[in-house]
Scaffold this motif. Structure first.
Motif, PDB file in Angstrom:
ATOM      1  N   ASP A  19     -88.156 -66.279 -64.056  1.00 52.22           N
ATOM      2  CA  ASP A  19     -87.199 -67.375 -63.887  1.00 52.22           C
ATOM      3  C   ASP A  19     -87.896 -68.728 -64.058  1.00 52.22           C
ATOM      4  O   ASP A  19     -87.365 -69.633 -64.704  1.00 52.22           O
ATOM      5  CB  ASP A  19     -86.548 -67.295 -62.506  1.00 52.22           C
ATOM      6  CG  ASP A  19     -85.649 -66.073 -62.357  1.00 52.22           C
ATOM      7  OD1 ASP A  19     -84.980 -65.712 -63.342  1.00 52.22           O
ATOM      8  OD2 ASP A  19     -85.630 -65.494 -61.264  1.00 52.22           O
ATOM      9  N   LEU A  20     -89.061 -68.865 -63.459  1.00 48.38           N
ATOM     10  CA  LEU A  20     -89.815 -70.106 -63.609  1.00 48.38           C
ATOM     11  C   LEU A  20     -90.218 -70.310 -65.066  1.00 48.38           C
ATOM     12  O   LEU A  20     -90.139 -71.438 -65.589  1.00 48.38           O
ATOM     13  CB  LEU A  20     -91.058 -70.074 -62.716  1.00 48.38           C
ATOM     14  CG  LEU A  20     -91.984 -71.304 -62.791  1.00 48.38           C
ATOM     15  CD1 LEU A  20     -91.230 -72.565 -62.396  1.00 48.38           C
ATOM     16  CD2 LEU A  20     -93.211 -71.093 -61.909  1.00 48.38           C
ATOM     17  N   ALA A  21     -90.622 -69.239 -65.728  1.00 49.77           N
ATOM     18  CA  ALA A  21     -90.989 -69.335 -67.145  1.00 49.77           C
ATOM     19  C   ALA A  21     -89.804 -69.797 -67.979  1.00 49.77           C
ATOM     20  O   ALA A  21     -89.960 -70.585 -68.922  1.00 49.77           O
ATOM     21  CB  ALA A  21     -91.497 -67.981 -67.644  1.00 49.77           C
ATOM     22  N   GLN A  99     -77.904 -68.645 -65.188  1.00 52.89           N
ATOM     23  CA  GLN A  99     -79.037 -69.160 -65.943  1.00 52.89           C
ATOM     24  C   GLN A  99     -79.815 -68.028 -66.598  1.00 52.89           C
ATOM     25  O   GLN A  99     -80.306 -68.164 -67.726  1.00 52.89           O
ATOM     26  CB  GLN A  99     -79.960 -69.979 -65.027  1.00 52.89           C
ATOM     27  CG  GLN A  99     -79.313 -71.196 -64.385  1.00 52.89           C
ATOM     28  CD  GLN A  99     -78.905 -72.257 -65.397  1.00 52.89           C
ATOM     29  OE1 GLN A  99     -79.256 -72.188 -66.574  1.00 52.89           O
ATOM     30  NE2 GLN A  99     -78.154 -73.238 -64.939  1.00 52.89           N
ATOM     31  N   ARG A 100     -79.922 -66.912 -65.898  1.00 47.66           N
ATOM     32  CA  ARG A 100     -80.621 -65.778 -66.490  1.00 47.66           C
ATOM     33  C   ARG A 100     -79.905 -65.263 -67.733  1.00 47.66           C
ATOM     34  O   ARG A 100     -80.530 -64.773 -68.674  1.00 47.66           O
ATOM     35  CB  ARG A 100     -80.745 -64.657 -65.459  1.00 47.66           C
ATOM     36  CG  ARG A 100     -81.765 -64.954 -64.356  1.00 47.66           C
ATOM     37  CD  ARG A 100     -81.764 -63.884 -63.283  1.00 47.66           C
ATOM     38  NE  ARG A 100     -82.847 -64.100 -62.316  1.00 47.66           N
ATOM     39  CZ  ARG A 100     -83.020 -63.404 -61.203  1.00 47.66           C
ATOM     40  NH1 ARG A 100     -82.152 -62.436 -60.906  1.00 47.66           N
ATOM     41  NH2 ARG A 100     -84.027 -63.656 -60.402  1.00 47.66           N
ATOM     42  N   ALA A 101     -78.593 -65.376 -67.734  1.00 45.58           N
ATOM     43  CA  ALA A 101     -77.818 -64.878 -68.868  1.00 45.58           C
ATOM     44  C   ALA A 101     -77.944 -65.770 -70.097  1.00 45.58           C
ATOM     45  O   ALA A 101     -78.009 -65.275 -71.228  1.00 45.58           O
ATOM     46  CB  ALA A 101     -76.348 -64.748 -68.472  1.00 45.58           C
ATOM     47  N   VAL A 102     -77.982 -67.090 -69.894  1.00 51.35           N
ATOM     48  CA  VAL A 102     -77.909 -67.996 -71.050  1.00 51.35           C
ATOM     49  C   VAL A 102     -79.133 -68.872 -71.240  1.00 51.35           C
ATOM     50  O   VAL A 102     -79.304 -69.476 -72.312  1.00 51.35           O
ATOM     51  CB  VAL A 102     -76.659 -68.903 -70.948  1.00 51.35           C
ATOM     52  CG1 VAL A 102     -75.390 -68.081 -70.893  1.00 51.35           C
ATOM     53  CG2 VAL A 102     -76.746 -69.842 -69.736  1.00 51.35           C
ATOM     54  N   ILE A 106     -80.239 -70.742 -74.690  1.00 53.34           N
ATOM     55  CA  ILE A 106     -80.120 -72.188 -74.868  1.00 53.34           C
ATOM     56  C   ILE A 106     -81.458 -72.773 -75.306  1.00 53.34           C
ATOM     57  O   ILE A 106     -81.512 -73.651 -76.175  1.00 53.34           O
ATOM     58  CB  ILE A 106     -79.620 -72.853 -73.573  1.00 53.34           C
ATOM     59  CG1 ILE A 106     -78.173 -72.429 -73.295  1.00 53.34           C
ATOM     60  CG2 ILE A 106     -79.716 -74.379 -73.673  1.00 53.34           C
ATOM     61  CD1 ILE A 106     -77.597 -72.989 -72.012  1.00 53.34           C
ATOM     62  N   ALA A 107     -82.548 -72.277 -74.726  1.00 53.13           N
ATOM     63  CA  ALA A 107     -83.876 -72.732 -75.159  1.00 53.13           C
ATOM     64  C   ALA A 107     -84.079 -72.453 -76.647  1.00 53.13           C
ATOM     65  O   ALA A 107     -84.620 -73.296 -77.387  1.00 53.13           O
ATOM     66  CB  ALA A 107     -84.960 -72.046 -74.331  1.00 53.13           C
ATOM     67  N   LEU A 108     -83.639 -71.272 -77.105  1.00 49.75           N
ATOM     68  CA  LEU A 108     -83.770 -70.930 -78.526  1.00 49.75           C
ATOM     69  C   LEU A 108     -82.968 -71.891 -79.399  1.00 49.75           C
ATOM     70  O   LEU A 108     -83.454 -72.340 -80.453  1.00 49.75           O
ATOM     71  CB  LEU A 108     -83.311 -69.494 -78.754  1.00 49.75           C
ATOM     72  CG  LEU A 108     -83.307 -69.024 -80.215  1.00 49.75           C
ATOM     73  CD1 LEU A 108     -84.704 -69.071 -80.808  1.00 49.75           C
ATOM     74  CD2 LEU A 108     -82.726 -67.611 -80.316  1.00 49.75           C
ATOM     75  N   THR A 109     -81.735 -72.209 -78.988  1.00 49.43           N
ATOM     76  CA  THR A 109     -80.924 -73.126 -79.798  1.00 49.43           C
ATOM     77  C   THR A 109     -81.565 -74.510 -79.860  1.00 49.43           C
ATOM     78  O   THR A 109     -81.511 -75.178 -80.901  1.00 49.43           O
ATOM     79  CB  THR A 109     -79.493 -73.247 -79.245  1.00 49.43           C
ATOM     80  OG1 THR A 109     -79.504 -73.842 -77.942  1.00 49.43           O
ATOM     81  CG2 THR A 109     -78.811 -71.895 -79.176  1.00 49.43           C
ATOM     82  N   ARG A 144     -70.843 -67.179 -76.457  1.00 50.26           N
ATOM     83  CA  ARG A 144     -70.147 -65.950 -76.058  1.00 50.26           C
ATOM     84  C   ARG A 144     -70.661 -65.465 -74.702  1.00 50.26           C
ATOM     85  O   ARG A 144     -69.875 -65.056 -73.840  1.00 50.26           O
ATOM     86  CB  ARG A 144     -70.349 -64.870 -77.138  1.00 50.26           C
ATOM     87  CG  ARG A 144     -69.604 -63.576 -76.850  1.00 50.26           C
ATOM     88  CD  ARG A 144     -68.122 -63.803 -76.724  1.00 50.26           C
ATOM     89  NE  ARG A 144     -67.389 -62.567 -76.457  1.00 50.26           N
ATOM     90  CZ  ARG A 144     -66.188 -62.518 -75.919  1.00 50.26           C
ATOM     91  NH1 ARG A 144     -65.571 -63.642 -75.565  1.00 50.26           N
ATOM     92  NH2 ARG A 144     -65.580 -61.372 -75.717  1.00 50.26           N
ATOM     93  N   LEU A 145     -71.975 -65.505 -74.507  1.00 55.03           N
ATOM     94  CA  LEU A 145     -72.543 -65.125 -73.211  1.00 55.03           C
ATOM     95  C   LEU A 145     -72.052 -66.057 -72.113  1.00 55.03           C
ATOM     96  O   LEU A 145     -71.771 -65.636 -70.997  1.00 55.03           O
ATOM     97  CB  LEU A 145     -74.070 -65.148 -73.277  1.00 55.03           C
ATOM     98  CG  LEU A 145     -74.738 -64.019 -74.063  1.00 55.03           C
ATOM     99  CD1 LEU A 145     -76.232 -64.285 -74.189  1.00 55.03           C
ATOM    100  CD2 LEU A 145     -74.482 -62.672 -73.399  1.00 55.03           C
ATOM    101  N   SER A 146     -71.944 -67.336 -72.459  1.00 58.66           N
ATOM    102  CA  SER A 146     -71.439 -68.314 -71.495  1.00 58.66           C
ATOM    103  C   SER A 146     -70.020 -67.966 -71.066  1.00 58.66           C
ATOM    104  O   SER A 146     -69.684 -68.011 -69.877  1.00 58.66           O
ATOM    105  CB  SER A 146     -71.467 -69.710 -72.127  1.00 58.66           C
ATOM    106  OG  SER A 146     -70.715 -70.637 -71.383  1.00 58.66           O
ATOM    107  N   VAL A 147     -69.201 -67.591 -72.021  1.00 61.31           N
ATOM    108  CA  VAL A 147     -67.814 -67.232 -71.719  1.00 61.31           C
ATOM    109  C   VAL A 147     -67.748 -65.952 -70.891  1.00 61.31           C
ATOM    110  O   VAL A 147     -66.993 -65.842 -69.927  1.00 61.31           O
ATOM    111  CB  VAL A 147     -67.010 -67.073 -73.028  1.00 61.31           C
ATOM    112  CG1 VAL A 147     -65.634 -66.478 -72.748  1.00 61.31           C
ATOM    113  CG2 VAL A 147     -66.886 -68.412 -73.733  1.00 61.31           C
ATOM    114  N   LEU A 148     -68.571 -64.973 -71.246  1.00 57.06           N
ATOM    115  CA  LEU A 148     -68.537 -63.691 -70.552  1.00 57.06           C
ATOM    116  C   LEU A 148     -68.953 -63.803 -69.092  1.00 57.06           C
ATOM    117  O   LEU A 148     -68.507 -63.034 -68.242  1.00 57.06           O
ATOM    118  CB  LEU A 148     -69.456 -62.691 -71.267  1.00 57.06           C
ATOM    119  CG  LEU A 148     -68.962 -62.176 -72.625  1.00 57.06           C
ATOM    120  CD1 LEU A 148     -70.037 -61.327 -73.283  1.00 57.06           C
ATOM    121  CD2 LEU A 148     -67.669 -61.383 -72.477  1.00 57.06           C
ATOM    122  N   THR A 149     -69.824 -64.777 -68.768  1.00 59.30           N
ATOM    123  CA  THR A 149     -70.314 -64.901 -67.399  1.00 59.30           C
ATOM    124  C   THR A 149     -69.606 -66.017 -66.649  1.00 59.30           C
ATOM    125  O   THR A 149     -69.954 -66.341 -65.526  1.00 59.30           O
ATOM    126  CB  THR A 149     -71.830 -65.188 -67.381  1.00 59.30           C
ATOM    127  OG1 THR A 149     -72.103 -66.381 -68.133  1.00 59.30           O
ATOM    128  CG2 THR A 149     -72.580 -64.033 -67.985  1.00 59.30           C
TER     129      THR A 149
END
Length: 279
Positions: A19-21, A99-102, A106-109, A144-149
């Motif tokens: 999580d910290l990473a 946050q774990r889900a997205v 988001i970092a990749l985008t 999509r992950l944002s919507v699902l969670t």
């Protein structure tokens, strides 16, 4: 009738080193991209994006390029990404299931956003197409992950900084991908293809309308992607009707598509608000 209780995405589990990473990765990604932005606006010795690639990425680079003011939306997106990076770094967000889900996505985008600017500066236009397509795919997955969670109990900042910012980013990059590909093709296709530019432009905008409505439908009719897409289409219309290269048919089509992709999700969202579903 009994209901199975749902766990909200803001329920925090015990934070871990991963999580910290993730929090550090988001901040690092943003730092990289903000430096790339400085280069992309002509700072730090770089060339402004509109002047790179021989002007192919400028507002006059193709029939599907939005007029210059459209790109001011990047200021909103970058401010939103900065807000997200700060918020997700708070201790209370470290173990968040949401946050774990997205977060990693988001970092990749954010990284791909910066890599596009690097490609525009240092590589050929073909590479900008590759990077922006990868960015679009990553944004689709993230949203999509944002919507699902997503749940109604996630809170205002959650909705604004995850759904809202990612939605704006996705909507704008959808049109930017079309413009980027059009700019590349304009430089490589035979000159004889110019005779059919209007037909191709109108056809592509029809596809954009379908894609825009598809994004809205798959996201539960969230409005953020539609706002950004309609903004870009409106400025595309301005560019074709008042700037160069002029093309009335493409300009009018862009206005129609902008109205469709914005008004349909707004209308559906409004109806769902006025007529909520009942169990």
């Amino acid at each position: 009738m009994t209901h199975t209780p749902r766990t909200t995405p803001t329920d925090a589990a015990t934070p871990t080193a991963r999580d910290l990473a993730r929090q550090i990765a988001v901040i690092s990604a943003l730092g990289f991209t903000l430096v790339a932005v400085l280069v992309g606006v002509g700072g730090l010795g770089g060339t402004e994006v509109e002047n790179s690639q021989g002007g192919q990425l400028s507002a006059q680079g193709s029939f599907l390029a939005p007029a210059g003011p459209a790109f001011s939306i990047w200021s909103v997106i970058y401010l939103g990404l900065i807000g997200y990076a700060v918020w997700q770094a708070l201790p209370g967000q470290r173990g968040s299931a949401r946050q774990r889900a997205v977060g990693w996505w988001i970092a990749l985008t954010i990284v791909l956003n910066g890599l596009w600017l690097v490609a525009a500066q240092l590589l050929t236009i073909e590479w900008t197409v590759v990077v922006i397509v990868l960015l679009l795919i990553a944004l689709c997955i993230t949203f999509r992950l944002s919507v699902l969670t997503r749940t109604p109990r996630a809170g205002f900042l959650d909705a604004l900084l995850i759904d809202g910012v990612t939605g704006l980013h996705l909507g704008w990059v959808t049109l930017a991908t079309v413009a980027n590909i059009a700019a590349w093709l304009t430089g490589v296709v035979p000159d004889s293809w110019a005779d059919n530019a209007t037909a191709w432009g109108v056809a592509v905008l029809a596809v954009v309308a379908v894609i825009g409505l598809g994004i809205s439908w798959r996201s539960g009719w969230r409005v953020a992607p539609a706002l950004a897409l309609a903004w870009g289409l409106s400025w595309l219309a301005v560019g074709r009707l008042t700037g160069e290269p002029q093309n009335t048919a493409i300009g009018i089509t862009a206005i129609v598509v902008a109205a469709i992709v914005l008004l349909v999700p707004v209308a559906v969202a409004g109806l769902r608000f006025l007529l909520p579903e009942h169990d």
